[in-house]
Scaffold this motif. Structure first.
Motif, mmCIF file in Angstrom:
data_model
loop_
_atom_site.group_PDB
_atom_site.id
_atom_site.type_symbol
_atom_site.label_atom_id
_atom_site.label_comp_id
_atom_site.label_asym_id
_atom_site.label_seq_id
_atom_site.Cartn_x
_atom_site.Cartn_y
_atom_site.Cartn_z
ATOM 1 N N GLN A 370 -7.936 -5.632 74.882
ATOM 2 C CA GLN A 370 -6.543 -5.994 74.252
ATOM 3 C C GLN A 370 -5.410 -5.441 74.647
ATOM 4 N N PHE A 371 -4.524 -6.072 75.172
ATOM 5 C CA PHE A 371 -3.152 -5.601 75.547
ATOM 6 C C PHE A 371 -2.699 -4.583 74.544
ATOM 7 N N TYR A 372 -2.275 -3.519 74.727
ATOM 8 C CA TYR A 372 -1.743 -2.719 73.808
ATOM 9 C C TYR A 372 -0.323 -2.207 74.371
ATOM 10 N N TYR A 373 0.708 -2.393 73.640
ATOM 11 C CA TYR A 373 2.097 -2.129 73.975
ATOM 12 C C TYR A 373 2.755 -1.314 72.915
ATOM 13 N N TYR A 374 3.065 -0.012 73.275
ATOM 14 C CA TYR A 374 3.832 0.884 72.293
ATOM 15 C C TYR A 374 4.508 1.977 73.159
ATOM 16 N N ASP A 375 5.858 1.690 73.126
ATOM 17 C CA ASP A 375 6.796 2.657 73.684
ATOM 18 C C ASP A 375 7.189 3.534 72.592
ATOM 19 N N VAL A 376 6.703 4.530 72.456
ATOM 20 C CA VAL A 376 6.908 5.456 71.147
ATOM 21 C C VAL A 376 8.290 6.138 71.182
ATOM 22 N N GLU A 377 8.771 6.345 72.339
ATOM 23 C CA GLU A 377 10.268 6.860 72.395
ATOM 24 C C GLU A 377 11.090 5.779 71.838
ATOM 25 N N GLY A 378 11.059 4.406 72.289
ATOM 26 C CA GLY A 378 11.773 3.351 71.953
ATOM 27 C C GLY A 378 11.632 3.023 70.408
ATOM 28 N N TRP A 379 10.482 3.002 70.085
ATOM 29 C CA TRP A 379 10.059 2.722 68.570
ATOM 30 C C TRP A 379 10.711 3.898 67.626
ATOM 31 N N LEU A 380 10.683 5.225 67.979
ATOM 32 C CA LEU A 380 11.585 6.167 67.152
ATOM 33 C C LEU A 380 12.858 5.964 67.225
ATOM 34 N N ASP A 386 14.974 11.130 66.315
ATOM 35 C CA ASP A 386 15.159 11.991 67.584
ATOM 36 C C ASP A 386 14.030 12.964 67.292
ATOM 37 N N PRO A 387 13.226 13.069 68.605
ATOM 38 C CA PRO A 387 12.119 14.049 68.556
ATOM 39 C C PRO A 387 12.715 15.461 68.826
ATOM 40 N N PHE A 388 13.856 15.525 69.244
ATOM 41 C CA PHE A 388 14.535 16.807 69.331
ATOM 42 C C PHE A 388 15.452 17.449 68.271
ATOM 43 N N ASP A 389 15.641 16.688 67.456
ATOM 44 C CA ASP A 389 16.220 16.908 66.267
ATOM 45 C C ASP A 389 15.802 16.879 64.788
ATOM 46 N N PRO A 390 15.279 18.081 64.326
ATOM 47 C CA PRO A 390 14.657 18.230 63.096
ATOM 48 C C PRO A 390 15.229 17.333 61.946
ATOM 49 N N ARG A 391 16.488 17.153 61.860
ATOM 50 C CA ARG A 391 16.901 16.614 60.872
ATOM 51 C C ARG A 391 16.827 14.905 60.826
ATOM 52 N N ARG A 392 16.299 14.419 62.089
ATOM 53 C CA ARG A 392 16.281 13.168 62.158
ATOM 54 C C ARG A 392 14.652 12.879 62.557
ATOM 55 N N ARG A 393 14.040 13.098 61.456
ATOM 56 C CA ARG A 393 12.463 12.884 61.626
ATOM 57 C C ARG A 393 11.957 11.556 61.805
ATOM 58 N N GLY A 394 10.929 11.073 62.669
ATOM 59 C CA GLY A 394 10.462 9.709 62.299
ATOM 60 C C GLY A 394 9.198 9.582 61.278
ATOM 61 N N PRO A 395 9.149 8.303 61.015
ATOM 62 C CA PRO A 395 7.596 8.231 59.919
ATOM 63 C C PRO A 395 6.472 8.766 60.488
ATOM 64 N N ARG A 396 6.261 8.649 61.755
ATOM 65 C CA ARG A 396 5.094 9.511 62.251
ATOM 66 C C ARG A 396 5.265 9.479 63.712
ATOM 67 N N ASN A 397 4.146 10.157 64.462
ATOM 68 C CA ASN A 397 4.354 10.500 65.938
ATOM 69 C C ASN A 397 5.594 10.894 66.509
ATOM 70 N N GLY A 398 6.192 11.732 65.799
ATOM 71 C CA GLY A 398 7.364 12.287 66.156
ATOM 72 C C GLY A 398 7.441 13.157 67.166
ATOM 73 N N GLN A 399 6.271 13.765 67.623
ATOM 74 C CA GLN A 399 5.927 14.659 68.686
ATOM 75 C C GLN A 399 5.369 13.860 70.007
ATOM 76 N N TRP A 400 5.278 12.588 69.977
ATOM 77 C CA TRP A 400 4.676 12.059 70.757
ATOM 78 C C TRP A 400 5.612 10.991 71.686
ATOM 79 N N SER A 401 6.833 11.438 71.733
ATOM 80 C CA SER A 401 7.719 10.562 72.504
ATOM 81 C C SER A 401 7.767 10.267 73.785
ATOM 82 N N HIS A 402 6.788 11.000 74.736
ATOM 83 C CA HIS A 402 6.573 10.907 75.849
ATOM 84 C C HIS A 402 5.688 9.414 76.214
ATOM 85 N N MET A 403 5.156 9.168 75.048
ATOM 86 C CA MET A 403 3.943 8.036 75.407
ATOM 87 C C MET A 403 4.598 6.670 75.438
#
Length: 893
Positions: A370-380, A386-403
């Motif tokens: 399967q073609f799997y497309y997921y820009d985690v930084e864009g999704w967050l 914002d992975p660098f701002d603890p006040r702006r947490r994402g619903p999941r995968n916040g520490q994987w913004s490099h993906m």
């Protein structure tokens, strides 16, 4: 060289893009994390199946028998309508995790019948009822059932009674990398003529609605009839359509009016074909013959027991002249070439039924891409996170913004698990490399690339939580894949070396993050073994304290052995790696010493039971073994590797260093197998189990009243039928019972039950371990198998017997029935069903019936490797093998 091998070589050398087009479309994009923009993170509820026909996806596309290019710009799939359904059938239907009484479950019958590795030929079957599809009945009836009840399946609804259904066969054949023939054959299995609306559909993945400056591609009508596709990346493509279908056009855009009561940006929306075909709304499609989604609408009257065929051709030439004798000749040539290819893959020793099972297992592996497309930084960012701002947490995968994932990946199951899972993928490679070693290597390499591997060294788990912990089997799969080519004298040392460095980062992550006290015993959470333990091992314990996990520690012992093997292979060619040999040997010894330590602060080995258990470390310093006899306690048996001494011959001074390292752990020799002891052909062995412990664990494992089931190793001992494990903590009872089929617990969702069922991947690990032990002990080591039978076997024969039991799940027995289908008579008796094979997620511990996801060819497809191994290998060849393990015959295990 057969034609498919030539195509594989051309693809490898970059001379022809034979893999550019393939079955890279998902079978379920709705209900996935990528499409979830809710505040709660409830992906299942946010984007439902009902919405999917009307709502444009952001990150991927889905469809029936789908095909796309390798970046999923242009997609092709089927749509069907039987004149009675409430909706146009454009995608597979199933229950969400909360709707099914055993979790999510696809409620359709479809089969991957064939595929070559370049997808030069593919065949698929979908069974479509002629009665109205019972959507509401399936949801309502399953909702009324509890965990102790069977699931309510599509066959149970009666829609296939009287054989009133269509078999819809789809075949793809490539005339060239950019010229794809499509043949759709509709067979009416019923007793009366029936009508079918068939809509082969072509559309662009919506990339323009999310980026304002993105150019919109276009589909337009052309004489022929034909659909001309214009795309800024793909260029021009043409879909020629045989006969005189009506060409329909709309836009792949959300019907905001239907879903949200808002105005549509265009009068033509994603569900326009549904409104046109089902409701007769002519204005729902674009009469000007253009859009971003198009279909050729055929209305077929199919005679009782008759068939109708529709042909199409997707290519990069001019419209017209697509059919005629050349079409049939190319299709037949690709069918013949597929037969020639598999004649060299499937051992001739297998009988017709075995060949059928193996062929469909491999077809499922290849259709499972399967073609799997997921820009985690864009999704967050779209979530305002914002992975660098603890006040702006994402619903999941916040520490994987490099993906940034945009690749063709082998999926566990394109409906139930249409996202990659790292440890699943390692097992997929075992089967995939039977037909396409290059693709297997690429998959392993992908997970270690900088845009996947976390900077801290963790391998991503799966999209629900990339930071979850999967068992570390990547090094094992890397060795396996390297060994296949090394055995032929084509060793890719660069591949091995590059993997070694990245796997060293992952090993360090485990040591630094999952060894709580630096004591060489490991945690890791549930490690994939859902529902097998007393507690949810990924959550805080109700007792306080923490678990020292027998499986986590055994996985790390095997990981250290694998890294040691890779270091040896590299050191044979590059002296700089000799120190790494000592490093990973030292790790293995430390892990073994901690796992088997004795005294008041005892380890995981229980001398009284002759078995391994998790250890609960309580806040007050007390320790307690959790005496659940499960796969957790069998995995230490799998931490074994055999060596032949070539490295010491190359570097004689190494023996002194090894001796000093072992001297530092002198007491360990009484706990584990002595690595200096020689076995068959002068070999050495690294194993957590000495011969005495090995015999005790094997005696339990091979006991049919415990683990050794008629269709493979159960994940929980049958001992717990009469002796459930009970632990009282905090005024609550925690209990583990043997459950032969589905789970009665909601832990980890509810449809992943390890408390009794047979799981293919861990069984395969045990087979690999048995063959390793056999290489060391030879024919002189015999064990009673089954325990209590009086029948003595070598460890090779034990492995062979376990493989036979696993294979029997899918094969017709003396009674003509396949255990995988249990009491489902349609699959057992009907000539149009009985030779179609489903590869389930796991299997009933007593009768082998398929359970869980029905299309988990991903890791269950490794049955193909098991069948191949014992048809092509013999005990004599394994004993005679004298080359280093990565290049040995054993690597086939």
């Amino acid at each position: 060289m057969v034609a498919e091998h030539s195509r594989l070589r051309q693809a490898r050398e970059g001379r022809a893009p034979w893999r550019k087009w393939g079955p890279y479309l998902s079978e379920r994009q709705w209900g996935t994390v990528r499409e979830d923009y809710s505040e709660s993170g409830d992906a299942w509820s946010y984007f439902s199946h009902d919405q999917a026909r009307s709502r444009a996806y952001r990150w991927g596309e889905d469809g029936l028998a789908g095909l796309s290019d390798d970046h999923q710009h242009l997609c092709f799939a089927l749509a069907l309508w039987n004149g009675r359904d409430p909706i146009l059938k454009e995608r597979l239907f199933g229950l969400t995790n909360s709707e099914g009484n055993h979790g999510e479950d696809v409620k359709e019958y479809y089969f991957y019948l064939d595929s070559t590795p370049t997808h030069s030929y593919m065949k698929y079957l979908y069974k479509y009822p002629q009665a109205a599809y019972p959507y509401e009945d399936l949801v309502r009836t399953n909702a009324g059932r509890g965990r102790g009840d069977y699931e309510y399946e599509l066959l149970d609804t009666g829609v296939f009674d009287g054989d009133r259904y269509f078999d819809v066969f789809v075949e793809y054949a490539k005339a060239s990398p950019e010229d794809i023939l499509v043949q759709i054959t509709v067979c009416n299995r019923g007793p009366e003529e029936a009508q079918l609306h068939l809509l082969p559909t072509l559309w662009f993945r919506n990339t323009w609605s999310w980026v304002a400056e993105r150019e919109r591609p276009q589909l337009r009508s052309a004489p022929g009839p034909a659909i001309v596709c214009s795309h800024q990346v793909l260029g021009t493509r043409v879909l020629d359509c045989e006969g005189a279908p009506t060409l329909l056009f709309t836009e792949n855009e959300t019907n905001a009016q239907r879903l949200f009561g808002a105005a549509n940006g265009s009068p033509f929306v994603k569900d326009g074909f549904h409104d046109y075909v089902v409701h007769g709304l002519r204005e729902a499609v674009n009469g000007q013959g253009k859009g971003t989604k198009a279909a050729a609408h055929y209305v077929l009257a199919v005679a009782a027991s008759g068939a109708r065929t529709v042909r199409l051709r997707l290519h990069d030439g001019a419209p017209g002249n697509a059919f005629g004798t050349g079409f049939e000749q190319i299709l037949q040539a690709r069918q013949r070439e597929a037969e020639e290819f598999y004649a060299g893959v499937i051992p001739p020793q297998l009988d017709a039924d075995q060949r059928n099972v193996m062929r469909q297992a491999l077809a499922g592996m290849l259709w499972g891409k399967q073609f799997y497309y997921y820009d985690v930084e864009g999704w967050l960012d779209q979530h305002g996170a914002d992975p660098f701002d603890p006040r702006r947490r994402g619903p999941r995968n916040g520490q994987w913004s490099h993906m940034f994932n945009a690749d063709v990946i082998s999926m566990p199951d394109k409906w139930e698990y249409p996202w990659y899972a790292a440890w699943d993928l390692a097992f997929h490679v075992l089967a995939l490399t039977l037909v396409d070693e290059d693709f297997g290597k690429e998959q392993l390499d992908l997970m270690l690339r900088a845009r996947y591997l976390h900077p801290n060294g963790q391998i991503p788990a799966y999209e629900w939580n990339f930071g979850d912990v999967n068992p570390p089997v990547h090094a094992w799969a890397t060795l396996f894949t390297y060994g296949l080519q090394a055995r032929r004298g084509e060793a890719d040392v660069q591949f091995l070396e590059e993997a070694f460095h990245k796997l060293s980062l992952n090993f360090a992550w485990w040591v630094n993050r999952k060894d709580r006290n630096g004591s060489n015993v490991f945690e890791g959470g549930f490690l994939g073994l859902d529902n097998i333990g007393v507690f949810d091992r990924s959550s805080p314990l109700p007792t306080g304290g923490y678990l020292e996990q027998a499986d986590g520690t055994a996985w790390m012992a095997l990981f250290s052995q694998n890294m040691l093997e890779i270091a040896i292979e590299l050191a044979l060619q590059r002296p700089a790696y000799v120190d790494m040999v000592i490093k990973y040997l030292h790790h293995f010894l430390l892990i073994g010493q901690s796992m088997l330590r004795t005294g008041a602060d005892g380890g995981m080995w229980d001398e009284e039971d002759g078995f391994f258990y998790d250890v609960l470390r309580l806040p007050d310093g007390r320790a307690q073994r959790l005496k659940v006899r499960s796969m957790v306690g069998l995995l230490p048996l799998c931490a074994v590797t055999v060596y032949d001494g070539k490295l010491a011959a190359r570097y004689p001074e190494l023996l002194g260093r090894l001796g000093r390292t072992l001297a530092d752990h002198a007491g360990l020799r009484s706990l584990i197998h002595d690595p200096m002891a020689t076995g068959h052909a002068g070999r050495h062995m690294a194993s957590l189990l000495d011969e005495g412990k090995l015999r005790r664990v094997l005696a339990r494992m091979l006991d049919e009243g415990e683990f050794f089931g008629p269709c493979g190793l159960r994940s929980l001992s049958r001992y717990h039928v009469a002796h459930p494990y009970v632990l009282n903590a905090g005024g609550r009872e925690y209990r583990v019972d043997y459950l032969p089929a589905e789970s009665d617990s909601g832990m980890f969702g509810g449809n992943s039950n390890w408390r009794g069922p047979v799981w293919m991947p861990v069984n395969m690990l045990v087979i690999r371990a048995l063959l390793q032990y056999y290489r060391y002990f030879g024919d002189g080591f015999r064990i009673e198998c089954p325990t209590g039978s009086g029948r003595q076997m070598t460890l090779y024969q034990v492995a062979e017997e376990l493989a036979r039991r696993l294979g029997s799940i899918f094969l017709r027995g003396a009674d003509g029935r396949r255990p995988v289908y249990g009491g489902t008579r349609k699959f057992q008796d009907d000539p149009h069903w009985r030779d179609l094979i489903l590869f389930y997620e796991y299997f009933h511990g007593e009768n082998g019936a398929g359970l869980g996801a029905s299309h988990q060819t991903g890791w269950t497809g490794i049955i193909a490797r098991t069948m191949h191994l014992f048809a092509t290998t013999s005990a004599e060849r394994i004993l005679a093998s004298g080359v280093p393990r990565p290049a040995s015959e054993l690597q086939a295990a």
